[in-house]
Structures are given as structure tokens and as C-alpha cells.
Scaffold this active site. Sequence first.
Site, mmCIF file in Angstrom:
data_model
loop_
_atom_site.group_PDB
_atom_site.id
_atom_site.type_symbol
_atom_site.label_atom_id
_atom_site.label_comp_id
_atom_site.label_asym_id
_atom_site.label_seq_id
_atom_site.Cartn_x
_atom_site.Cartn_y
_atom_site.Cartn_z
ATOM 1 N N GLU A 1 -11.727 -17.465 90.881
ATOM 2 C CA GLU A 1 -11.038 -16.693 89.844
ATOM 3 C C GLU A 1 -11.007 -15.215 90.214
ATOM 4 O O GLU A 1 -12.040 -14.631 90.553
ATOM 5 C CB GLU A 1 -11.761 -16.899 88.504
ATOM 6 C CG GLU A 1 -11.680 -18.348 88.040
ATOM 7 C CD GLU A 1 -12.851 -18.762 87.147
ATOM 8 O OE1 GLU A 1 -13.599 -17.889 86.672
ATOM 9 O OE2 GLU A 1 -13.011 -19.981 86.951
ATOM 10 N N SER B 1 -11.100 -22.979 85.900
ATOM 11 C CA SER B 1 -11.367 -24.421 85.914
ATOM 12 C C SER B 1 -12.427 -24.709 86.961
ATOM 13 O O SER B 1 -12.141 -25.252 88.030
ATOM 14 C CB SER B 1 -10.085 -25.186 86.284
ATOM 15 O OG SER B 1 -9.028 -24.912 85.388
ATOM 16 N N GLU B 2 -13.671 -24.362 86.655
ATOM 17 C CA GLU B 2 -14.725 -24.496 87.666
ATOM 18 C C GLU B 2 -14.898 -25.945 88.122
ATOM 19 O O GLU B 2 -15.048 -26.206 89.323
ATOM 20 C CB GLU B 2 -16.057 -23.946 87.146
ATOM 21 C CG GLU B 2 -16.158 -22.428 87.124
ATOM 22 C CD GLU B 2 -15.434 -21.783 85.945
ATOM 23 O OE1 GLU B 2 -14.947 -22.528 85.058
ATOM 24 O OE2 GLU B 2 -15.362 -20.544 85.898
ATOM 25 N N PHE C 1 -20.101 -16.339 88.175
ATOM 26 C CA PHE C 1 -21.493 -16.225 87.754
ATOM 27 C C PHE C 1 -22.155 -17.596 87.962
ATOM 28 O O PHE C 1 -21.532 -18.624 87.678
ATOM 29 C CB PHE C 1 -21.604 -15.841 86.268
ATOM 30 C CG PHE C 1 -21.329 -14.374 85.999
ATOM 31 C CD1 PHE C 1 -20.045 -13.861 86.072
ATOM 32 C CD2 PHE C 1 -22.372 -13.505 85.675
ATOM 33 C CE1 PHE C 1 -19.792 -12.516 85.843
ATOM 34 C CE2 PHE C 1 -22.130 -12.149 85.439
ATOM 35 C CZ PHE C 1 -20.833 -11.651 85.524
ATOM 36 N N ALA C 2 -23.379 -17.595 88.438
ATOM 37 C CA ALA C 2 -24.071 -18.863 88.672
ATOM 38 C C ALA C 2 -24.155 -19.680 87.383
ATOM 39 O O ALA C 2 -24.152 -20.904 87.417
ATOM 40 C CB ALA C 2 -25.472 -18.611 89.220
ATOM 41 N N ASP C 3 -24.190 -18.977 86.265
ATOM 42 C CA ASP C 3 -24.249 -19.657 84.965
ATOM 43 C C ASP C 3 -23.097 -20.651 84.793
ATOM 44 O O ASP C 3 -23.203 -21.619 84.046
ATOM 45 C CB ASP C 3 -24.180 -18.613 83.845
ATOM 46 C CG ASP C 3 -25.153 -17.474 84.072
ATOM 47 O OD1 ASP C 3 -26.164 -17.410 83.365
ATOM 48 O OD2 ASP C 3 -24.896 -16.641 84.988
ATOM 49 N N HIS D 1 -25.100 -15.013 81.274
ATOM 50 C CA HIS D 1 -24.628 -14.363 82.503
ATOM 51 C C HIS D 1 -25.785 -13.745 83.295
ATOM 52 O O HIS D 1 -25.563 -12.837 84.089
ATOM 53 C CB HIS D 1 -23.613 -13.257 82.182
ATOM 54 C CG HIS D 1 -22.247 -13.759 81.818
ATOM 55 N ND1 HIS D 1 -21.997 -14.465 80.675
ATOM 56 C CD2 HIS D 1 -21.046 -13.649 82.459
ATOM 57 C CE1 HIS D 1 -20.698 -14.760 80.613
ATOM 58 N NE2 HIS D 1 -20.107 -14.284 81.686
#
Lengths: 319, 324
Positions: B29, B59-60, B83-85, B129
Amino acid sequence: MNLDKRDLLQMYKMMLLIRRFEEQCVEFYKNGEIRGSLHPCIGQEATAVGACYALRKDDYLTCTYRGHGQALDKGLDPKEAMAELLGRSTGCSKGKGGSMHFTDPDVGLLGENAIVGAGAPIAVGAALSAQLDGIDRVSITFFGDGAVNQGAFAEALNLAAVWNAPIIFFCENNLYSEMTPIADMVNIEQLADRAAGFGIPAVTVDGYDPVALYEATLAAVDRARSGGGPTFIEAMTYRLVGHMIGDTEPYRTQEEVAEWRARDPIHAFPQRLVDEFGVSQAEIEAAQAEVEAQMAEVVRFALDSPWPSADEIAQDIFA
Amino acid sequence: MRELTYAQALREAITEEMDRNPNIILLGEDIGVYGGVFKVTEGLLARYGPERVRETPISEAGFVGAAVGLAMTGKHPMPELMFADFAWVAADQIFNQAAKMRYMSGGRVKVPMVIRTQQGGGRGNAAQHSQSLETIFTHIPGLKVVLPATPYDAKGLLKSAFREENPIVFVEHKLLYATRGPVPEEEYTIPLGQAEIKRAGDDVTLVSLSRTVLHALEAAEEMAQEGVSVEAIDLRCTVPMDLETILESVRKTNRLVVAHESHRRLGIGAEIAALVQEHAFDHLDAPIERVGAMDVPIPYSQPLESQVLPGVDHILEAIRRVIV
Ligand SMILES: Cc1ncc(C[n+]2csc(CCOP(=O)(O)OP(=O)(O)O)c2C)c(N)n1
Ligand SMILES: [Mg+2]
């Protein structure tokens, strides 16, 4: 129609092989040779055969735990498939995957998948790969009606649309997701209607008509190969057995099952070949004999195959 | 030697590897025109074009899944999770698909991909985050997990990650992007699974990773003033994990502190403590100390966040406890 008698007989033979293969699986499951859960595609062979007959060997395919038929039709060796089900070292995944994870990259089979909806984005990636290479390969992903309510599935449709990916989304709508009628879980008439919201053309086909399925898939494949992007195909089909072995089926009536069973393509299709396409009864019987012989060989191979050795356990985690 | 920021070092690694391997495809993104929200991919769209630097919808699950499909068919994708989150949103594709595909196929397929992401707190980004998730990535077999602390390591490790034929989770830290450090002009790589002794010492072994390494080095410096010699080891990768370097150090110092920003409960510190007592119990002169984030969601307010996340003081306290 560009199918001749030879094609149609070939399709029938494949359909019968899948049926016999699945019946053998049920037997092996009941006597404990097959572990875990088994989701036979009995009753849904026509979708596998009709759709896959429109594909090339180098096309990509993902499917679900109910994908034995599609995997075999794509070219997975039934001997390796059965050995996999019995957990043997000669299985297509050396016995590490089992019923829900048939994989054979040599024939474009990028895996059955045990997570509902998960094969769709993977197939989109494969389609993108072909597009980037400028090769006219396509990708097809088979999924059940239940998958349309998965987020990853919706994301995959959108990605395919915005990337104009050469992919066919093939929905096997067998009316139930496990034990739940799909009609109770969506507020639309046909699942194909979902596609319009993503800007993807869609068609609904009789899932018990191998010829119609072939033609619909071929049209979608042609479009994808020539840069026309994705297509959504919804095949109306029915499994003639439970979701898995042991399903008591309280969610559907005997009458409904009987209605579909009366149309079972495994009987209707050869009859149609005789009636409409000039295939002789002798040719049908020859095909049947061929399948029986092949299955005997499949069973013998699987049962005679060795178990994997313990030093396989920690292999194949990393390349 | 010239100095680069962590972000520049990463960009240089990506550029060199993209030049070297035409199969590398970036997906994510805002990674194109904007260059990613941390500017790591700045300029890459102009250099490689939209086919290889592919802006995606939000759309991860979809694009990590597509990356799995790309990887299985000969490409080498680098999906970026901003973000790893957001890994949780793509969790099925990471943990059930990418990590297991090779095994489930009995080695028939490969899944070469680098999932790049950044994690950590310290900026008031609050609970969704600021997480540090390496424990999670480490727990599921099938992923290699890399967490560079310096610009030099960031470049060398990312280049190695691209030379792997496996799914790699490459975890950066949001507060490291602007840090500077020496990075040679000449090409180099750093093998995955090799810890580095960032500061040699004799009295206490201090293992840390990612941004916590900077805290660890500060703590080591401070202890040196007090006459305590700390050996600071940067783990760099949690899979594969370089246990040997840790054991060798512990056999020398007989004392161990492990510090990380992920939660203390079941963290890498717990794993290392268990491994060290299994392999070097007789060499320990004090209980092993673990420093990690408190086991609460990361709070927003500055005074709260700074107590929850481990800092230099927490590490100093732990060191003092093991040397008494
Ligand atoms: C993500 C996920 N949720 C739930 C399940 C459990 N489950 C397995 S099959 C199935 C039903 C799927 O129905 P459908 O997509 O219509 O496929 P069918 O079994 O009818 O072929 C469910 C809920 C699963 N495997 N994956
Ligand atoms: Mg269904």
C-alpha cells in the site's frame, strides 16, 4: 461444439475414474486406512471434468479439500494421489499433506487448500505471474459456495479485476456450506451476482452438464488467454454424499437428494453419449473396464507403498 | 566509511537485489508514488515501473496471498505490510499458506518471498500500531524471521533474505528508519542466523534484538563506567537462531540477560532462557533475567507507554540483579 466423440469418451472415462477413486477413498476411510477428514466430490465430478477439459497442462489451478477430482483431472497421477491418502512415501506430498493438500506443480496444481477461500488469492498471484511473463497461461481457482463469504476471497476478486489477471473463479455451488444452506447466508439469488460488484463478468451454468461446463469454461479461458481478464463461473451442482464421512445430513431431505441423484451425470452422461453422439454401448463398457483395471492398479500401488521414514519429519520445511 | 540511514540502507538493498533478480516484485500500500509511509521504497516506482512496484488495494490477505501464488510460480515477491499489526489481517496467508506450503507438498513447491514490515512502539501509536510480533512469527515453523538493528545489518540481511528460496518475515522498527550508521559502498551480505557480538565483555551476556540493541549498548556503556563488562549480542534473526554464540558467551560470563520489546510472556527471552539452562546450566552463576514489554496492550499516553516498553533503565536493573 468443438468436442468430438473421442473427447467425450475421454471426459466420461475421467468422470468415472474420479467416482471410482472417491468410492475407494470412502472404503479406505471406513476401514481406517485413511485418517483425518475426507470430503468426497461424489456427485460433483462433472464440474471437475467439464472445467478441466478446457485447460492446458501448463495452466495453474488451486482448489479445495473437495478437489480430488480437479487434481486428478489436471493430471495428478491417481497412484500418487491414493498413496498420499494412505500416508505413504510415494504419495504426491510424500504423505505429509493428505487428502486436503494434493499438490503437483508439474501439472500446474498449486494445491488443494483446507482453509475456505484461501486458494483464491494464491491463484490470482499465479495468474499475475503468467501475465508478467507474457505467457498465455491462465489460472483457475475452484471453491465452494461458502467461500464467497470469506474476506480473502473478496479481496482476490478485486485484485484480479484491477490487475486484469488471467483467471477463472469457478464456484461449485452445491447449495450447502458444510451443513448450512448457502441460501440462508447470502441475500442474493445467484452467487454469480457477486461478481458484478467487482467489475467481473459472470455466468451460471448447470453443474451436471459436462458439455455446458466445458463450453462456459472454454469461453472464460479464451478471454483470459487473450488478455480479457477474469471471469466468474457459478456451477449449480450437488454432492450426492455427506459433507464428510459421518455426516448425518439432517439439513436436507431425502427427496432433494433423490431428485439430484436421478440426474447423476455418472449415468446420465454415458447415456447421452449413446443417444446424441453416436457412442456405442461397447465403447462405454470398454471405458468402464479400463477404469476398473486402472483402479485395481491404483489400489495395489498405494497399499504396496512403504511408509515414510522418520527422518522425513524435519525435511521440506525450508528449501 | 560513508553513513546511511536505516531506510536508505534498506532501499539500497532492495535496489541492488531488484537489479540482480528480475523476478523480484514489490507489492503493498502506498509503496509507489509516495514511496511507502516510511519512504523505504521511494523512487523505486520510477526506476522499475508499475509492474514490479505494484500498488495494491488495502487487502493484506489478498496481496500476501497473491505473493504466495507469485512465489510458487517462479517470482520472488516482496509484499510490504505497512505495520506488523496488520499481519493479523493476513494471518492465514502467512501462517497457514506461506509457512506450510512447502511442507504440505512434501517439498514439491518453494515459496520464496520476503514479507517486509515494521513494528514497535515509542511513538504513541497505541495498541494497534505498536506491537512487536517476532515471537508470533517465530513460533510457527516454516518462516525465517529477521530483525536488523543497524543500517549495516539492515542492508546485508535484506540482501540475504532475497537470496533465500523461503518465506522470510523481515521486521524493521519504526524508530530505526532515521538512525544512521556506516554502510560500505562495496557489496556485502550477512548470512541469516548469525548473531553478532556488538560489544565484547566478560561479566554479563546481554542478548537483544531490533531497536532494543540500541538500549542494550547504552546500558553496556553505562555499566562499563561502573566497572562491569557487558557482552552485548545482537540476535539479528530469531529463525534460524544462533544459540551457539549465546552459549559461548554465557560459558564465559556465567550470567545472562535477554531484552526485547515484544511482550515478556513467552517471548524470545523465555525461549533463550530455556535453551541456555538446557545446554549450559552448569555455567550459570545467577538466574537468567528477562526484560520485555509489560503484558498489556501498548497504551497511548507517553508516561504510560514509556513504562510499558523496556528502556535502558529496565535493562540496567536486570544487569544489576544478575551481578550481585
Ligand atoms: C476458514 C475456514 N472456516 C471454516 C472451515 C471449516 N469448513 C470446512 S468445509 C466448510 C464448508 C465450506 O463450504 P463450501 O465452500 O460450500 O464448500 P463445499 O464443502 O460445499 O465443497 C467449512 C465451514 C474451514 N476449513 N476454513
Ligand atoms: Mg458448498
